[in-house]
Design a protein around this motif. Sequence first.
Motif, PDB file in Angstrom:
ATOM      1  N   ALA A  17       0.872  -1.167   0.000  1.00 38.74           N
ATOM      2  CA  ALA A  17       0.000   0.000   0.000  1.00 38.74           C
ATOM      3  C   ALA A  17       0.903   1.209   0.000  1.00 38.74           C
ATOM      4  CB  ALA A  17      -0.863   0.027   1.251  1.00 38.74           C
ATOM      5  N   SER A  19       2.512   4.580   1.273  1.00 38.54           N
ATOM      6  CA  SER A  19       2.777   5.051   2.630  1.00 38.54           C
ATOM      7  C   SER A  19       1.587   5.869   3.135  1.00 38.54           C
ATOM      8  CB  SER A  19       4.035   5.914   2.558  1.00 38.54           C
ATOM      9  OG  SER A  19       4.351   6.396   3.812  1.00 38.54           O
ATOM     10  N   LYS A  23      -1.537   0.274   6.121  1.00 39.18           N
ATOM     11  CA  LYS A  23      -1.249  -1.168   6.079  1.00 39.18           C
ATOM     12  C   LYS A  23      -0.675  -1.674   7.394  1.00 39.18           C
ATOM     13  CE  LYS A  23       3.092  -0.722   3.495  1.00 39.18           C
ATOM     14  NZ  LYS A  23       3.069   0.744   3.376  1.00 39.18           N
ATOM     15  N   SER A  42      11.370  -6.501   8.570  1.00 34.90           N
ATOM     16  CA  SER A  42      12.341  -6.133   7.529  1.00 34.90           C
ATOM     17  C   SER A  42      13.583  -5.483   8.122  1.00 34.90           C
ATOM     18  CB  SER A  42      11.713  -5.129   6.556  1.00 34.90           C
ATOM     19  OG  SER A  42      10.682  -5.732   5.838  1.00 34.90           O
ATOM     20  N   ARG A  46      16.843   3.202   7.182  1.00 32.84           N
ATOM     21  CA  ARG A  46      16.329   4.499   7.664  1.00 32.84           C
ATOM     22  C   ARG A  46      16.377   4.554   9.183  1.00 32.84           C
ATOM     23  NH1 ARG A  46      11.720   4.208  10.341  1.00 32.84           N
ATOM     24  NH2 ARG A  46       9.787   3.322   9.516  1.00 32.84           N
ATOM     25  N   TYR A  58      11.341  -2.881  12.813  1.00 31.80           N
ATOM     26  CA  TYR A  58      12.352  -3.141  11.785  1.00 31.80           C
ATOM     27  C   TYR A  58      13.620  -3.586  12.501  1.00 31.80           C
ATOM     28  CZ  TYR A  58       9.976  -0.526   7.998  1.00 31.80           C
ATOM     29  OH  TYR A  58       9.095  -0.102   7.035  1.00 31.80           O
ATOM     30  N   ILE A  81      14.017   2.763  -1.339  1.00 29.20           N
ATOM     31  CA  ILE A  81      12.781   3.550  -1.273  1.00 29.20           C
ATOM     32  C   ILE A  81      13.086   4.852  -0.533  1.00 29.20           C
ATOM     33  CG2 ILE A  81      10.360   3.518  -0.522  1.00 29.20           C
ATOM     34  CD1 ILE A  81      10.763   0.394  -0.195  1.00 29.20           C
ATOM     35  N   THR A 106       4.902  -6.674   4.645  1.00 24.76           N
ATOM     36  CA  THR A 106       4.368  -5.377   4.215  1.00 24.76           C
ATOM     37  C   THR A 106       5.494  -4.671   3.463  1.00 24.76           C
ATOM     38  OG1 THR A 106       4.883  -4.527   6.411  1.00 24.76           O
ATOM     39  CG2 THR A 106       2.609  -5.084   6.001  1.00 24.76           C
ATOM     40  N   ASP A 108       6.959  -2.853  -0.520  1.00 21.38           N
ATOM     41  CA  ASP A 108       6.518  -1.985  -1.615  1.00 21.38           C
ATOM     42  C   ASP A 108       6.360  -2.788  -2.915  1.00 21.38           C
ATOM     43  OD1 ASP A 108       9.140  -2.333  -2.531  1.00 21.38           O
ATOM     44  OD2 ASP A 108       9.165  -0.303  -3.351  1.00 21.38           O
ATOM     45  N   ARG A 156       6.025  11.463  -0.935  1.00 18.43           N
ATOM     46  CA  ARG A 156       5.348  10.174  -0.733  1.00 18.43           C
ATOM     47  C   ARG A 156       4.047  10.119  -1.544  1.00 18.43           C
ATOM     48  NH1 ARG A 156       7.003   6.946   4.532  1.00 18.43           N
ATOM     49  NH2 ARG A 156       9.151   7.603   4.565  1.00 18.43           N
TER      50      ARG A 156
HETATM   51  P1  5GP Z   1       8.338   3.211   6.103  1.00 17.67           P
HETATM   52  O1  5GP Z   1       9.680   3.874   6.017  1.00 17.67           O
HETATM   53  O2  5GP Z   1       7.203   4.197   6.018  1.00 17.67           O
HETATM   54  O3  5GP Z   1       8.231   2.281   7.282  1.00 17.67           O
HETATM   55  O4  5GP Z   1       8.200   2.270   4.821  1.00 17.67           O
HETATM   56  C1  5GP Z   1       8.364   2.802   3.553  1.00 17.67           C
HETATM   57  C2  5GP Z   1       7.975   1.767   2.506  1.00 17.67           C
HETATM   58  O5  5GP Z   1       8.897   0.668   2.559  1.00 17.67           O
HETATM   59  C3  5GP Z   1       6.595   1.155   2.708  1.00 17.67           C
HETATM   60  O6  5GP Z   1       5.931   1.092   1.449  1.00 17.67           O
HETATM   61  C4  5GP Z   1       6.904  -0.231   3.215  1.00 17.67           C
HETATM   62  O7  5GP Z   1       5.896  -1.167   2.896  1.00 17.67           O
HETATM   63  C5  5GP Z   1       8.160  -0.534   2.443  1.00 17.67           C
HETATM   64  N1  5GP Z   1       8.931  -1.622   3.019  1.00 17.67           N
HETATM   65  C6  5GP Z   1       9.125  -1.908   4.333  1.00 17.67           C
HETATM   66  N2  5GP Z   1       9.897  -2.987   4.467  1.00 17.67           N
HETATM   67  C7  5GP Z   1      10.203  -3.399   3.212  1.00 17.67           C
HETATM   68  C8  5GP Z   1      10.969  -4.491   2.690  1.00 17.67           C
HETATM   69  O8  5GP Z   1      11.548  -5.314   3.390  1.00 17.67           O
HETATM   70  N3  5GP Z   1      11.053  -4.564   1.331  1.00 17.67           N
HETATM   71  C9  5GP Z   1      10.446  -3.698   0.491  1.00 17.67           C
HETATM   72  N4  5GP Z   1      10.567  -3.886  -0.819  1.00 17.67           N
HETATM   73  N5  5GP Z   1       9.710  -2.673   0.954  1.00 17.67           N
HETATM   74  C10 5GP Z   1       9.594  -2.529   2.293  1.00 17.67           C
END
Ligand code: 5GP
Length: 200
Positions: A17, A19, A23, A42, A46, A58, A81, A106, A108, A156
């Motif tokens: 989804a 940002s 989700k 994950s 960041r 994370y 990303i 979750t 991208d 975003r």
């Molecule tokens: P945020 O920084 O807002 O936590 O995440 C930013 C984006 O990174 C979100 O779309 C999230 O789903 C994506 N994301 C988080 N973990 C992973 C990952 O392990 N792999 C990928 N490809 N995207 C991820």
Amino acid sequence: MSNNPKNQQGLLVVLSAPSGCGKTSVVERLLIRHPDWMRSVSVTTRLPRMGEEHGSHYYFHSKDEFLKMKDRAEFLEWAEIYGQFYGTPKDFVSRQVDQGNVVILTIDVQGSKQIQGIWGRDRPMLSVFVLPPSIKALRERLTNRNTETPEEIERRISIAQDEIKAAALYEKTVINQNLDQAVLEVEEIIMNKLKERSQT
Ligand code: 5GP
């Protein structure tokens, strides 16, 4: 001894989804309703946001450490990303699905495309895309979340507009107009997939 104590096929659920589409909340609620389902944690480069913990939200690592993990082929998929790296630890996901568990990622759109290419055809997988009711609603949510600067929010939103075009690549889409309703819809999609698989 079998390495699948549940004696059933697990399921890899890829949930994407833009940002700010909720989700994380959808997954948190699904895990409360189904404590035996799990989320893959994950690795990211960041910095942690307020309240985020290493190992829970994370694994926070330096870019150098991330690249070493990538070189050792420790990721099922990975993506850059917003200028940061994100990756899914391969061993955890493969082991849990092979042991019969439901594992939710979750990630991208870039990551989802990689997984669709490498996850074996005979291994169970489901992809779901959560959409915002509108771009206006998404901007409001990102603003109210108060974790990004106005420039970051606009960045975003522009990425979200591109990602939404990729929703057609997913098996199912759910509009998050109302969080409770969205949770029930994603839950039903997963339950149906599990049922379908147990009948084949
Ligand atoms: P945020 O920084 O807002 O936590 O995440 C930013 C984006 O990174 C979100 O779309 C999230 O789903 C994506 N994301 C988080 N973990 C992973 C990952 O392990 N792999 C990928 N490809 N995207 C991820």
